[in-house]
Design a protein around this motif. Structure first.
Motif, PDB file in Angstrom:
ATOM      1  N   TRP A   1      29.844  43.788  38.615  1.00 20.01           N
ATOM      2  CA  TRP A   1      31.246  44.192  38.590  1.00 20.01           C
ATOM      3  C   TRP A   1      31.538  45.202  37.470  1.00 20.01           C
ATOM      4  N   ILE A   2      30.726  45.186  36.398  1.00 23.25           N
ATOM      5  CA  ILE A   2      30.855  46.218  35.366  1.00 23.25           C
ATOM      6  C   ILE A   2      30.253  47.519  35.885  1.00 23.25           C
ATOM      7  N   ASN A   3      29.069  47.413  36.482  1.00 20.32           N
ATOM      8  CA  ASN A   3      28.378  48.572  37.029  1.00 20.32           C
ATOM      9  C   ASN A   3      29.268  49.313  38.034  1.00 20.32           C
ATOM     10  N   GLU A   4      29.906  48.573  38.948  1.00 17.70           N
ATOM     11  CA  GLU A   4      30.712  49.204  39.985  1.00 17.70           C
ATOM     12  C   GLU A   4      31.962  49.869  39.414  1.00 17.70           C
ATOM     13  N   ARG A   5      32.576  49.268  38.433  1.00 17.80           N
ATOM     14  CA  ARG A   5      33.771  49.885  37.846  1.00 17.80           C
ATOM     15  C   ARG A   5      33.416  51.184  37.112  1.00 17.80           C
TER      16      ARG A   5
ATOM     17  N   SER B   1      13.825  55.758  31.680  1.00 17.88           N
ATOM     18  CA  SER B   1      14.597  55.889  32.911  1.00 17.88           C
ATOM     19  C   SER B   1      14.615  54.575  33.678  1.00 17.88           C
ATOM     20  N   ILE B   2      15.806  54.045  33.851  1.00 13.95           N
ATOM     21  CA  ILE B   2      16.027  52.764  34.521  1.00 13.95           C
ATOM     22  C   ILE B   2      17.296  52.890  35.369  1.00 13.95           C
ATOM     23  N   GLU B   3      17.356  52.207  36.460  1.00 14.32           N
ATOM     24  CA  GLU B   3      18.647  52.077  37.147  1.00 14.32           C
ATOM     25  C   GLU B   3      19.460  51.036  36.394  1.00 14.32           C
ATOM     26  N   LEU B   4      20.542  51.475  35.810  1.00 18.95           N
ATOM     27  CA  LEU B   4      21.314  50.599  34.922  1.00 18.95           C
ATOM     28  C   LEU B   4      21.933  49.407  35.646  1.00 18.95           C
ATOM     29  N   LYS B   5      21.961  49.444  36.950  1.00 19.98           N
ATOM     30  CA  LYS B   5      22.458  48.275  37.683  1.00 19.98           C
ATOM     31  C   LYS B   5      21.526  47.078  37.483  1.00 19.98           C
TER      32      LYS B   5
ATOM     33  N   ILE C   1      36.522  43.051  29.709  1.00 25.55           N
ATOM     34  CA  ILE C   1      36.042  41.793  30.278  1.00 25.55           C
ATOM     35  C   ILE C   1      37.039  40.697  29.928  1.00 25.55           C
ATOM     36  N   ASN C   2      37.598  40.072  30.922  1.00 28.38           N
ATOM     37  CA  ASN C   2      38.499  38.952  30.709  1.00 28.38           C
ATOM     38  C   ASN C   2      37.759  37.629  30.882  1.00 28.38           C
ATOM     39  N   MET C   3      38.370  36.571  30.460  1.00 23.10           N
ATOM     40  CA  MET C   3      37.718  35.265  30.498  1.00 23.10           C
ATOM     41  C   MET C   3      37.293  34.888  31.912  1.00 23.10           C
ATOM     42  N   GLU C   4      38.126  35.195  32.896  1.00 24.95           N
ATOM     43  CA  GLU C   4      37.809  34.789  34.267  1.00 24.95           C
ATOM     44  C   GLU C   4      36.655  35.587  34.877  1.00 24.95           C
ATOM     45  N   ASP C   5      36.256  36.674  34.222  1.00 21.26           N
ATOM     46  CA  ASP C   5      35.154  37.488  34.736  1.00 21.26           C
ATOM     47  C   ASP C   5      33.794  36.855  34.494  1.00 21.26           C
TER      48      ASP C   5
ATOM     49  N   ASP D   1      41.877  46.585  38.601  1.00 19.80           N
ATOM     50  CA  ASP D   1      42.625  45.769  37.636  1.00 19.80           C
ATOM     51  C   ASP D   1      41.910  45.565  36.303  1.00 19.80           C
ATOM     52  N   ARG D   2      40.973  46.433  35.987  1.00 23.92           N
ATOM     53  CA  ARG D   2      40.316  46.374  34.681  1.00 23.92           C
ATOM     54  C   ARG D   2      40.309  47.766  34.056  1.00 23.92           C
TER      55      ARG D   2
END
Length: 516
Positions: A430-434, A420-424, A356-360, A309-310
């Protein structure tokens, strides 16, 4: 007689007048000698079929003289006109000033940063030494963020105003006429400074004022009406109309308004990373060939997918471009992209972001700084992950999706360097997973996109302002302050050079109504 038709032209011949005339004559089934001229109205690349072609809408002049349009700038002398203070010299501010002159008003542009020439030194310090001047950087200074971050003129904002009027103004000040016909017009970072300088000279020659190193620290308001502004040096400047065109990164302006109890609101925005591929990968995918050749420009792409839903989407795509460090304060990492006019760098980059919505975001929705503080937190996390000096965290694309630390990073265009970094570790979960779910889907849509030859660089966080300055839909004035016109990207009413310029024009017209 004049007829409007579409013709299809092979790459490399779209600017050959004789070829275009011959194709137009063949389409109309007339002798080529009867075609006195062909005016190209719109031009785009069509790569949908097995053969890449240019599609062009043209006006064909048959046994009739064609008079080319002349782009002149003849403005009245407005040095004694009613003043309008314009805060910010980005596209919204500059086009507001140009429109003020046409309306007989005297624009006074106040720019916290430096002129385009002097800005170059501060940009060099950012790229070479990792030093950010908070008053002069990729976002602040004459021309705003667009001057040194690409100059793309593509927009969907046709309902807000006359796009062609804005494009013609650029041409009148030195831009190539191609921007009037290309489907995705682009000036280039190397050419924009001269054009912006010419616009400043037009404003000054007409009697307007252009003041640099002029940082506004207070709005002068009496009984709900604007009376002017106060500068950091203590000087007060008066006017009954103030156009606030300060851009999406002028966080101190939001603080000023809030401190003065002038209403501002938190608003949604988008955040993610900038993704860079070798340009040849994008060309192969889009042109369906191994080698693009000299007759086609570097290709672009536009990708979007709904994930949980994003919207996840590409943004500000720069063929033949460079990733730039666009922080405006110390201890933060912000990346953006730009291209020179020839788009001849070996890489293609694009912001790839999640809505990114307000509720996020946790916190009180009534807190106007809720989304801004979230933005700051992510930018500071990116800085800390990079280790300082504007070194940015990066990860190869497939490694990112599979949750692996990249053993090394590909050669890329980001001059301060990548780590080199894991961006997570930087991106909210929730941004990383999307993003992780979207990238393989993008790879199915565009062959070759999903590859470990691509690098993700964090973070792309200034897609739009996280704060909105409200205004009345009809008068464009702030609901609490008569004569104050929130304008452009920083106020939440634009999303690029053209839409910001149009909004500047509209605010100038609105200012005239209250000053008449």
């Amino acid at each position: 007689m004049v007829k409007e038709i579409e013709i299809v032209c092979p790459p490399g011949q779209q600017e050959d007048e004789a070829v275009v005339k011959r194709l137009a004559a063949a389409s109309l089934n007339i002798q080529p000698q009867k075609v006195s001229a062909v005016k190209i109205l719109k031009r785009s690349i069509d790569a949908r079929g097995r053969r890449v072609v240019y599609r062009m809408m043209v006006q064909v002049f048959i046994d009739e003289i064609y008079q080319p349009e002349i782009f002149n700038v003849n403005y009245p002398d407005i040095q004694f006109g009613r003043p309008v203070i314009i805060v910010g010299a980005g596209p919204a501010g500059i086009f507001a000033a140009l429109q003020c002159i046409q309306l007989g008003l005297k624009p006074i542009i106040l720019e916290r940063g430096k002129d385009v020439k002097q800005r170059r030194r501060d940009l060099a310090n950012i790229n070479k030494q990792g030093l950010v001047n908070p008053e002069s950087n990729y976002c602040f200074g004459e021309g705003g963020a667009g001057t040194y971050s690409d100059g793309k003129l593509y927009t969907r904002s046709t309902k807000r105003g006359d796009v062609n009027q804005v494009l013609k103004m650029f041409v009148a000040h030195g831009a190539a006429e191609d921007i009037l016909i290309d489907a995705r017009p682009h000036i280039g970072t190397n050419k924009l400074p001269q054009i912006i300088t010419a616009m400043r000279e037009t404003i000054l020659n007409a009697g307007g004022e252009f003041i640099f190193d002029a940082k506004v620290t207070e709005l002068l308001v009496e009984f709900g009406k604007i009376k002017g502004v106060k500068l950091a040096n203590g000087e007060k400047m008066t006017a009954d109309a103030v156009i606030l065109a300060t851009g999406h990164s002028a966080r101190d302006v939001f603080e000023i308004l809030h401190h003065q109890n002038i209403l501002i609101e938190a608003k949604p925005f988008a955040l993610g990373v900038r993704i860079e591929h070798p340009q040849e990968i994008i060309d192969r995918a889009q042109y369906h060939c191994e080698y693009r050749g000299p007759d086609l420009p570097p290709s672009y792409y536009n990708l979007v997918e709904q994930v949980a839903d994003r919207g996840v989407f590409s943004f500000c795509m720069c063929p033949g471009g460079i990733i730039a460090p666009c922080a405006t304060e110390a201890n933060e990492i912000v990346v953006n992209g730009w291209s020179p006019s020839k788009r001849n760098n070996p890489f293609a980059n694009s912001g790839t972001v999640v809505q990114i919505n307000m509720e996020d975001v946790a916190g009180d929705d009534n807190d106007p700084f809720k989304m801004l503080h979230f933005q700051q937190q992510v930018e500071r996390a990116a800085f800390n992950a990079g280790g300082g000096s504007l070194v940015a965290p990066g990860q190869r694309m497939v490694d990112f999706v599979e949750g692996k630390l990249s053993n090394d990073l590909p050669v890329n265009s980001y001059l301060p360097g990548t780590k080199s970094i894991e961006l997570k570790e930087v991106l909210p979960g929730w941004i990383n997973e999307r993003l992780r779910k979207a990238l393989p889907v993008f790879g199915k849509k565009m062959k070759g996109y999903y590859t470990n030859e691509a690098i993700l660089v964090g973070v792309e966080s200034r897609t739009s302002s996280p704060v909105k300055i409200p205004r009345d839909k009809e008068t464009l004035q702030h609901p609490q302050v008569q004569g104050l016109f929130p304008c452009g990207e920083g106020a939440g009413y634009a999303g690029g050079i053209i839409s910001a310029a149009i909004d500047g024009v509209n605010c100038a017209v609105a200012a005239l109504k209250i000053l008449s």
